[in-house]
Write a protein that holds these residues in place. Structure first.
Motif, PDB file in Angstrom:
ATOM      1  N   MET A  18       0.842  -1.178   0.000  1.00 35.96           N
ATOM      2  CA  MET A  18       0.000   0.000   0.000  1.00 35.96           C
ATOM      3  C   MET A  18       0.891   1.246   0.000  1.00 35.96           C
ATOM      4  SD  MET A  18      -3.221  -1.113   0.077  1.00 35.96           S
ATOM      5  CE  MET A  18      -4.194   0.280   0.573  1.00 35.96           C
ATOM      6  N   ILE A  19       0.455   2.225  -0.751  1.00 34.07           N
ATOM      7  CA  ILE A  19       1.175   3.485  -0.849  1.00 34.07           C
ATOM      8  C   ILE A  19       0.428   4.527  -0.014  1.00 34.07           C
ATOM      9  CG2 ILE A  19       1.955   5.300  -2.415  1.00 34.07           C
ATOM     10  CD1 ILE A  19       1.770   3.126  -4.669  1.00 34.07           C
ATOM     11  N   PRO A  20       1.029   5.039   1.058  1.00 28.78           N
ATOM     12  CA  PRO A  20       0.355   6.069   1.845  1.00 28.78           C
ATOM     13  C   PRO A  20       0.144   7.324   0.993  1.00 28.78           C
ATOM     14  CG  PRO A  20       2.263   5.196   3.011  1.00 28.78           C
ATOM     15  CD  PRO A  20       2.319   4.670   1.612  1.00 28.78           C
ATOM     16  N   VAL A  21      -1.013   7.962   1.153  1.00 23.85           N
ATOM     17  CA  VAL A  21      -1.317   9.179   0.400  1.00 23.85           C
ATOM     18  C   VAL A  21      -1.761  10.276   1.356  1.00 23.85           C
ATOM     19  CG1 VAL A  21      -1.890   7.997  -1.753  1.00 23.85           C
ATOM     20  CG2 VAL A  21      -3.694   8.415  -0.084  1.00 23.85           C
ATOM     21  N   THR A  22      -1.592  11.505   0.910  1.00 22.48           N
ATOM     22  CA  THR A  22      -2.047  12.649   1.676  1.00 22.48           C
ATOM     23  C   THR A  22      -3.456  12.980   1.225  1.00 22.48           C
ATOM     24  OG1 THR A  22       0.215  13.485   1.823  1.00 22.48           O
ATOM     25  CG2 THR A  22      -1.559  15.047   2.265  1.00 22.48           C
ATOM     26  N   SER A  23      -4.414  12.741   2.104  1.00 20.74           N
ATOM     27  CA  SER A  23      -5.823  12.967   1.788  1.00 20.74           C
ATOM     28  C   SER A  23      -6.609  12.986   3.096  1.00 20.74           C
ATOM     29  CB  SER A  23      -6.347  11.851   0.875  1.00 20.74           C
ATOM     30  OG  SER A  23      -7.747  11.921   0.726  1.00 20.74           O
ATOM     31  N   SER A  24      -7.681  13.764   3.132  1.00 23.19           N
ATOM     32  CA  SER A  24      -8.509  13.789   4.331  1.00 23.19           C
ATOM     33  C   SER A  24      -9.399  12.552   4.421  1.00 23.19           C
ATOM     34  CB  SER A  24      -9.370  15.052   4.360  1.00 23.19           C
ATOM     35  OG  SER A  24     -10.226  15.081   3.235  1.00 23.19           O
ATOM     36  N   ASN A  25      -9.558  11.821   3.324  1.00 25.97           N
ATOM     37  CA  ASN A  25     -10.446  10.662   3.285  1.00 25.97           C
ATOM     38  C   ASN A  25      -9.693   9.353   3.040  1.00 25.97           C
ATOM     39  OD1 ASN A  25     -12.882   9.305   3.385  1.00 25.97           O
ATOM     40  ND2 ASN A  25     -13.345   9.646   1.242  1.00 25.97           N
ATOM     41  N   LEU A  26      -8.744   9.365   2.115  1.00 21.69           N
ATOM     42  CA  LEU A  26      -7.992   8.161   1.754  1.00 21.69           C
ATOM     43  C   LEU A  26      -6.714   8.076   2.580  1.00 21.69           C
ATOM     44  CD1 LEU A  26      -8.191   8.443  -2.146  1.00 21.69           C
ATOM     45  CD2 LEU A  26      -9.913   7.577  -0.574  1.00 21.69           C
ATOM     46  N   ARG A  27      -6.407   6.882   3.072  1.00 19.52           N
ATOM     47  CA  ARG A  27      -5.176   6.670   3.841  1.00 19.52           C
ATOM     48  C   ARG A  27      -4.064   6.107   2.965  1.00 19.52           C
ATOM     49  NH1 ARG A  27      -3.442   2.246   6.375  1.00 19.52           N
ATOM     50  NH2 ARG A  27      -5.469   1.255   6.354  1.00 19.52           N
ATOM     51  N   ALA A  28      -4.417   5.130   2.102  1.00 23.09           N
ATOM     52  CA  ALA A  28      -3.413   4.480   1.252  1.00 23.09           C
ATOM     53  C   ALA A  28      -4.103   3.835   0.061  1.00 23.09           C
ATOM     54  CB  ALA A  28      -2.644   3.428   2.048  1.00 23.09           C
ATOM     55  N   ILE A  29      -3.332   3.644  -1.017  1.00 26.67           N
ATOM     56  CA  ILE A  29      -3.861   3.000  -2.215  1.00 26.67           C
ATOM     57  C   ILE A  29      -2.837   2.002  -2.745  1.00 26.67           C
ATOM     58  CG2 ILE A  29      -5.359   4.926  -2.866  1.00 26.67           C
ATOM     59  CD1 ILE A  29      -3.257   5.818  -4.876  1.00 26.67           C
ATOM     60  N   ASP A  30      -3.324   1.034  -3.490  1.00 34.71           N
ATOM     61  CA  ASP A  30      -2.455   0.046  -4.124  1.00 34.71           C
ATOM     62  C   ASP A  30      -3.127  -0.386  -5.419  1.00 34.71           C
ATOM     63  OD1 ASP A  30      -0.199  -1.528  -4.369  1.00 34.71           O
ATOM     64  OD2 ASP A  30      -1.051  -3.194  -3.240  1.00 34.71           O
ATOM     65  N   TYR A  31      -2.343  -0.924  -6.345  1.00 35.41           N
ATOM     66  CA  TYR A  31      -2.888  -1.320  -7.639  1.00 35.41           C
ATOM     67  C   TYR A  31      -2.215  -2.591  -8.120  1.00 35.41           C
ATOM     68  CZ  TYR A  31      -4.521  -0.992 -12.436  1.00 35.41           C
ATOM     69  OH  TYR A  31      -5.124  -1.248 -13.641  1.00 35.41           O
ATOM     70  N   ASN A  32      -3.027  -3.517  -8.629  1.00 31.20           N
ATOM     71  CA  ASN A  32      -2.517  -4.741  -9.243  1.00 31.20           C
ATOM     72  C   ASN A  32      -2.778  -4.642 -10.740  1.00 31.20           C
ATOM     73  OD1 ASN A  32      -2.261  -7.322 -10.365  1.00 31.20           O
ATOM     74  ND2 ASN A  32      -2.709  -8.298  -8.416  1.00 31.20           N
ATOM     75  N   PRO A  33      -1.736  -4.410 -11.546  1.00 30.92           N
ATOM     76  CA  PRO A  33      -1.942  -4.248 -12.985  1.00 30.92           C
ATOM     77  C   PRO A  33      -2.359  -5.533 -13.700  1.00 30.92           C
ATOM     78  CG  PRO A  33       0.397  -4.258 -12.481  1.00 30.92           C
ATOM     79  CD  PRO A  33      -0.329  -4.278 -11.168  1.00 30.92           C
ATOM     80  N   ASN A  34      -2.112  -6.683 -13.096  1.00 29.01           N
ATOM     81  CA  ASN A  34      -2.494  -7.946 -13.721  1.00 29.01           C
ATOM     82  C   ASN A  34      -3.999  -8.180 -13.663  1.00 29.01           C
ATOM     83  OD1 ASN A  34       0.189  -8.658 -14.358  1.00 29.01           O
ATOM     84  ND2 ASN A  34       0.500  -9.347 -12.262  1.00 29.01           N
ATOM     85  N   SER A  35      -4.629  -7.699 -12.590  1.00 25.29           N
ATOM     86  CA  SER A  35      -6.074  -7.901 -12.433  1.00 25.29           C
ATOM     87  C   SER A  35      -6.869  -6.600 -12.528  1.00 25.29           C
ATOM     88  CB  SER A  35      -6.365  -8.568 -11.084  1.00 25.29           C
ATOM     89  OG  SER A  35      -5.951  -7.723 -10.020  1.00 25.29           O
ATOM     90  N   TYR A  36      -6.173  -5.494 -12.784  1.00 23.46           N
ATOM     91  CA  TYR A  36      -6.819  -4.173 -12.865  1.00 23.46           C
ATOM     92  C   TYR A  36      -7.606  -3.868 -11.592  1.00 23.46           C
ATOM     93  CZ  TYR A  36      -5.604  -4.664 -17.775  1.00 23.46           C
ATOM     94  OH  TYR A  36      -4.911  -4.855 -18.956  1.00 23.46           O
ATOM     95  N   THR A  37      -6.999  -4.185 -10.449  1.00 25.98           N
ATOM     96  CA  THR A  37      -7.671  -4.005  -9.167  1.00 25.98           C
ATOM     97  C   THR A  37      -7.006  -2.896  -8.366  1.00 25.98           C
ATOM     98  OG1 THR A  37      -8.264  -6.344  -9.113  1.00 25.98           O
ATOM     99  CG2 THR A  37      -8.352  -5.157  -7.032  1.00 25.98           C
ATOM    100  N   LEU A  38      -7.804  -1.905  -8.005  1.00 32.00           N
ATOM    101  CA  LEU A  38      -7.361  -0.805  -7.157  1.00 32.00           C
ATOM    102  C   LEU A  38      -7.842  -1.077  -5.735  1.00 32.00           C
ATOM    103  CD1 LEU A  38      -6.267   2.144  -6.744  1.00 32.00           C
ATOM    104  CD2 LEU A  38      -8.619   2.888  -7.220  1.00 32.00           C
ATOM    105  N   THR A  39      -6.937  -1.038  -4.785  1.00 34.80           N
ATOM    106  CA  THR A  39      -7.285  -1.194  -3.384  1.00 34.80           C
ATOM    107  C   THR A  39      -7.155   0.159  -2.710  1.00 34.80           C
ATOM    108  OG1 THR A  39      -6.450  -3.467  -3.404  1.00 34.80           O
ATOM    109  CG2 THR A  39      -6.761  -2.440  -1.243  1.00 34.80           C
ATOM    110  N   VAL A  40      -8.194   0.532  -1.978  1.00 35.79           N
ATOM    111  CA  VAL A  40      -8.222   1.829  -1.300  1.00 35.79           C
ATOM    112  C   VAL A  40      -8.479   1.612   0.184  1.00 35.79           C
ATOM    113  CG1 VAL A  40      -9.358   4.084  -1.161  1.00 35.79           C
ATOM    114  CG2 VAL A  40      -9.116   2.952  -3.386  1.00 35.79           C
ATOM    115  N   ALA A  41      -7.601   2.147   1.020  1.00 37.10           N
ATOM    116  CA  ALA A  41      -7.777   2.122   2.468  1.00 37.10           C
ATOM    117  C   ALA A  41      -8.188   3.524   2.904  1.00 37.10           C
ATOM    118  CB  ALA A  41      -6.488   1.708   3.155  1.00 37.10           C
ATOM    119  N   PHE A  42      -9.248   3.596   3.686  1.00 37.03           N
ATOM    120  CA  PHE A  42      -9.765   4.871   4.149  1.00 37.03           C
ATOM    121  C   PHE A  42      -9.336   5.128   5.589  1.00 37.03           C
ATOM    122  CE2 PHE A  42     -12.495   3.469   0.742  1.00 37.03           C
ATOM    123  CZ  PHE A  42     -12.726   4.619   0.020  1.00 37.03           C
ATOM    124  N   HIS A  43      -9.356   6.388   5.999  1.00 36.30           N
ATOM    125  CA  HIS A  43      -9.016   6.732   7.375  1.00 36.30           C
ATOM    126  C   HIS A  43      -9.985   6.095   8.366  1.00 36.30           C
ATOM    127  CE1 HIS A  43      -5.664   9.360   6.619  1.00 36.30           C
ATOM    128  NE2 HIS A  43      -6.362  10.034   5.713  1.00 36.30           N
TER     129      HIS A  43
END
Length: 68
Positions: A1-26
């Motif tokens: 997971m890649i930490p991001v600066t956002s008031s709502n999102l905490r971290a995101i990750d992406y699997n290019p093989n399955s086109y899947t975006l994972t989003v972790a919220f605060h």
């Protein structure tokens, strides 16, 4: 997971093989969004407002499942 600066999102990750975006919220919830093109992940990652980009282009447009 890649930490991001956002008031709502905490971290995101992406699997290019399955086109899947994972989003972790605060809130502690985590979702996977399926069928997200890699260019959209890159745009989200580079966006000045990740929460706005997520709401405008990903949430409600791609099938999602809660994983946590």
């Amino acid at each position: 997971m890649i930490p991001v600066t956002s008031s709502n999102l905490r971290a995101i990750d992406y699997n290019p093989n399955s086109y899947t975006l994972t989003v972790a919220f605060h809130s502690g919830r985590k979702y996977q969004y399926h069928g997200v093109p890699s260019c959209m992940f890159k745009q989200l990652l580079c966006s000045g407002s990740k929460g706005q980009y997520f709401r405008a282009f990903i949430r409600g447009r791609f099938p999602a499942i809660r994983i946590f």
